[in-house]
Each structure stands twice: as structure tokens, then as C-alpha cells.
Motif scaffolding. Structure first.
Motif, PDB file in Angstrom:
ATOM      1  N   GLY A 167       1.573  -7.302  -8.091  1.00  0.00           N
ATOM      2  CA  GLY A 167       0.427  -6.830  -7.336  1.00  0.00           C
ATOM      3  C   GLY A 167       0.746  -5.787  -6.286  1.00  0.00           C
ATOM      4  O   GLY A 167      -0.136  -5.392  -5.519  1.00  0.00           O
ATOM      5  N   LEU A 168       1.986  -5.308  -6.246  1.00  0.00           N
ATOM      6  CA  LEU A 168       2.409  -4.320  -5.254  1.00  0.00           C
ATOM      7  C   LEU A 168       2.518  -2.942  -5.896  1.00  0.00           C
ATOM      8  O   LEU A 168       3.018  -2.811  -7.018  1.00  0.00           O
ATOM      9  CB  LEU A 168       3.763  -4.723  -4.659  1.00  0.00           C
ATOM     10  N   SER A 169       2.051  -1.909  -5.173  1.00  0.00           N
ATOM     11  CA  SER A 169       2.116  -0.538  -5.675  1.00  0.00           C
ATOM     12  C   SER A 169       2.625   0.392  -4.588  1.00  0.00           C
ATOM     13  O   SER A 169       2.383   0.173  -3.399  1.00  0.00           O
ATOM     14  CB  SER A 169       0.730  -0.060  -6.130  1.00  0.00           C
ATOM     15  N   SER A 227      -2.528  -6.799  -2.110  1.00  0.00           N
ATOM     16  CA  SER A 227      -3.668  -7.626  -1.725  1.00  0.00           C
ATOM     17  C   SER A 227      -3.867  -7.659  -0.217  1.00  0.00           C
ATOM     18  O   SER A 227      -4.954  -7.986   0.270  1.00  0.00           O
ATOM     19  CB  SER A 227      -3.469  -9.055  -2.256  1.00  0.00           C
ATOM     20  N   PHE A 228      -2.821  -7.306   0.538  1.00  0.00           N
ATOM     21  CA  PHE A 228      -2.887  -7.270   1.998  1.00  0.00           C
ATOM     22  C   PHE A 228      -3.551  -6.007   2.516  1.00  0.00           C
ATOM     23  O   PHE A 228      -3.821  -5.879   3.710  1.00  0.00           O
ATOM     24  CB  PHE A 228      -1.463  -7.341   2.573  1.00  0.00           C
ATOM     25  N   GLY A 229      -3.810  -5.046   1.638  1.00  0.00           N
ATOM     26  CA  GLY A 229      -4.333  -3.752   2.046  1.00  0.00           C
ATOM     27  C   GLY A 229      -3.303  -2.677   1.748  1.00  0.00           C
ATOM     28  O   GLY A 229      -2.560  -2.771   0.769  1.00  0.00           O
ATOM     29  N   TYR A 258      -2.687   1.500   8.846  1.00  0.00           N
ATOM     30  CA  TYR A 258      -3.032   0.338   8.028  1.00  0.00           C
ATOM     31  C   TYR A 258      -4.511   0.401   7.662  1.00  0.00           C
ATOM     32  O   TYR A 258      -5.372   0.696   8.506  1.00  0.00           O
ATOM     33  CB  TYR A 258      -2.763  -0.973   8.773  1.00  0.00           C
ATOM     34  N   ASN A 259      -4.828   0.114   6.396  1.00  0.00           N
ATOM     35  CA  ASN A 259      -6.206   0.035   5.921  1.00  0.00           C
ATOM     36  C   ASN A 259      -6.358  -1.211   5.062  1.00  0.00           C
ATOM     37  O   ASN A 259      -5.554  -1.455   4.159  1.00  0.00           O
ATOM     38  CB  ASN A 259      -6.561   1.265   5.069  1.00  0.00           C
ATOM     39  N   ASN A 289      -8.834  -0.989  10.155  1.00  0.00           N
ATOM     40  CA  ASN A 289      -8.020   0.226  10.191  1.00  0.00           C
ATOM     41  C   ASN A 289      -7.176   0.203  11.456  1.00  0.00           C
ATOM     42  O   ASN A 289      -7.706   0.003  12.552  1.00  0.00           O
ATOM     43  CB  ASN A 289      -8.898   1.473  10.192  1.00  0.00           C
ATOM     44  N   GLY A 290      -5.877   0.379  11.318  1.00  0.00           N
ATOM     45  CA  GLY A 290      -4.977   0.364  12.463  1.00  0.00           C
ATOM     46  C   GLY A 290      -4.081   1.578  12.490  1.00  0.00           C
ATOM     47  O   GLY A 290      -3.814   2.207  11.459  1.00  0.00           O
TER      48      GLY A 290
END
Length: 334
Positions: free
Chosen positions: A75-77, A108-110, A157-158, A167-168
Motif C-alpha cells: 500500500g506504499l507508493s 493509507s496515512f496520506g 503533509y496531506n 494539510n501540514g
């Protein structure tokens, strides 16, 4: 022969799998308008007519970019996006990938990205508009001073979780020069956070970001702070969509620069009419900005449009300045 066919099929399957796991997309916008822009400051008037005249004469800035994604498994890209702006009237490019240049990881974490990207204010409160004149405010005493910071270097971060967006932004820079006279040190930092929620016809967003810049040299100490914050919302009644926003730019030790706006967009099949009013205040300077926009969608990617707006309008006593613009144009997305 049978073994050769099996080997060829296996190689073809491996190639297809590799292609599915990694992708690169070319995209962009070409937007060109013909219009008039008139700036009046005191008793001096400047008027220009031509292609892409007027700060807000186009629907959007022309740009091209590349974005890609590689599947790393579980699930990681890995993702990247670089984007450059250009003038569609003469083909002149801005310096490098001036709009966006990021690389990072997505799951999955964004997504966590490093580089230059849009700030939480730009992704949130300042993205709620019926026309784009909500940004039509440069400072009355310095036309190069924009109302808020749209892009910044740092760690971004999104994330989006069941309609809640996050959004950070954090960033830090430091430079030091040492000489016999002493050391000169420059430091800069940024921190920002944006939160949004969308459900059905309703959407709301709020964000705040703080920039700090310090310079320390022999006999000289200078520190600059500015905090930018805002909140905005929209509601789609189907027959019309309403917008509202409030935002402020507060330098440390100075007066806040504030802006509030309301707008509406009304669809008529392929045609959409938008209108917006914005009130701005910077210290004792006050301004009233407005815009009208008509857009006809020839397809999902091509629009014809006409716009009229008053922006960068300020008044203090007998002194005033304003910019008036009218344009017609065409935009194509690819």
C-alpha cells in the motif's frame, strides 16, 4: 518451440506488471485572454490592452507539469510532481519548476512530500471562491507584498479521512557567513496547519501558518514574524453555490491586514455565471473589490469565458488607487 512461447509470454507479463507499478503523467493548462487593464493611482492612469493583460484576466495560470507514482508494495507508493508556469501569449517560461517541485511517499496515512508546494492557506481557505479576485489585494504601500504566502519550501503533509482533510507544513533554513568582523547568521522557519471538512453540498476549511525570519550580524539584529490565518466555507444549493471567506495577515508589532468576501456561482447547463465581492483593510487603508465571470464549457477540458473585475482597490482620505480589468479568453486543459 513451446518453451520459447512460454518464455515470451512470461517476459510480456513481467513488462506489463512493471508498467502497472510505475507511471508518469504529462498534464497542463493553456489559458490565453485578450483584455484591457487600467490602473489609476491618484491623478495618474496607466492603460494596457493586449494578450494576457490584467492580473486576473485569465481563468487560471498557464502551466505544464509531470507527476508520477511507483508502487512499492504493502500500500506504499513513491510519488513526485514538478510543475512550471509560462506565459501563453508569447511562450515565455518562468524560471524552472516554479509552481511545484515535490517528491515523497504516499499510503493509507496520506502523503508526505518534501520540496516546494502550496501552503495550507492556499489549499484551504483561499481556495473557496466564485471568481479568483479574492487574492486581488497587494499591500497599498508595497505592490510586491502579497496578502498571503501561496507556496513554501519545507516538509508537507496531506491527508483525507472520511471527508476530513489535513494539510501540514514545517520548514527551517539557516545560513552563516564568518569573517574577521564577526559572523552573520540568517535563519528562517515556517509552520502551518489546515483542517477541512466536506459532506454533500457543504464544505468548510480553516488554516493558520507562521513565518519567522531572523538576521544576526555584528551590530545588527533583525527579526520578522508574520502569521496568516483564515476560514472559509461553501454550500451548493444545486441552483446556486454560495461562498464566504475571512482571512488575515498579522505581522508582529504591526496592524493586521484583513479580507472578507462573499460570492455566488449559478450554473445554466454548460454556462456558469460567477460573482464575488471582497472587502479589504490594511491599517487605515480600506478597499472594495468585485468580480464578474461568465464561463461556457465546450467540453470537460475546454472553456470560453469573459471576466470583469476591480482589484487592488485602496483608499485613505483623498488618496486612492484601483485596477480595473476586462477580458475574454479560452482555456484548455490537457
Amino acid at each position: 518451440m513451446k518453451k520459447s512461447l512460454i518464455a515470451i509470454a512470461a517476459l510480456a507479463a513481467a513488462g506489463a506488471a512493471a508498467a502497472a507499478q510505475s507511471s508518469v503523467t504529462l498534464y497542463g493548462v493553456v489559458d490565453t485572454s485578450y483584455g484591457m487593464n487600467r490602473v489609476k493611482t491618484g491623478n495618474v492612469t496607466t492603460r494596457k490592452v493586449g494578450l494576457n493583460e490584467g492580473k486576473y484576466g485569465n481563468l487560471s495560470g498557464s502551466r505544464w507539469g509531470l507527476k508520477g507514482q511507483e508502487d512499492l508494495g504493502n500500500g506504499l507508493s513513491a510519488v513526485f510532481n514538478v510543475e512550471a508556469g509560462f506565459n501563453s501569449a508569447d511562450g515565455a517560461f518562468k524560471t524552472g519548476f516554479n509552481r511545484r517541485s515535490v517528491v515523497g511517499l504516499k499510503g493509507s496515512f496520506g502523503e508526505v512530500l518534501v520540496g516546494t508546494d502550496y501552503t495550507p492557506m492556499d489549499k484551504g481557505p483561499m481556495s473557496f471562491y466564485a471568481t479568483d479576485i479574492h487574492t486581488g489585494a497587494t499591500h497599498p504601500l508595497n505592490s510586491k507584498y502579497e496578502f498571503y504566502t501561496a507556496r513554501s519550501k519545507g516538509l508537507h503533509y496531506n491527508g483525507n479521512f472520511s471527508g476530513v482533510s489535513v494539510n501540514g507544513l514545517v520548514g527551517y533554513t539557516e545560513g552563516k557567513v564568518t569573517s574577521p568582523a564577526g559572523s552573520t547568521v540568517g535563519k528562517g522557519s515556517v509552520v502551518g496547519l489546515g483542517l477541512g471538512y466536506a459532506s454533500g453540498p457543504f464544505a468548510v476549511s480553516a488554516a493558520a501558518q507562521h513565518f519567522r525570519q531572523t538576521t544576526s550580524a555584528p551590530g545588527v539584529e533583525a527579526t520578522g514574524h508574520v502569521t496568516e490565518y483564515g476560514i472559509a466555507g461553501s454550500y451548493d444549493f444545486t441552483a446556486a453555490k454560495l461562498y464566504a471567506h475571512y482571512a488575515a495577515n498579522k505581522p508582529k508589532g504591526g496592524k493586521a491586514w484583513q479580507q472578507a468576501g462573499v460570492g455566488v456561482s449559478v450554473p445554466f447547463n454548460a454556462f456558469t455565471l460567477g460573482a464575488q465581492y471582497v472587502y479589504s483593510k490594511a491599517g487605515d487603508y480600506k478597499g472594495h473589490n468585485f468580480g464578474l465571470e461568465g464561463r461556457y464549457a465546450m467540453s470537460k477540458r475546454t472553456d470560453l469565458y469573459a471576466k470583469a473585475a476591480r482589484y487592488d482597490a485602496w483608499k485613505l482620505g483623498n488618496w486612492s488607487t484601483r485596477s480595473d480589468m476586462f477580458s475574454v479568453g479560452i482555456r484548455h486543459k490537457f
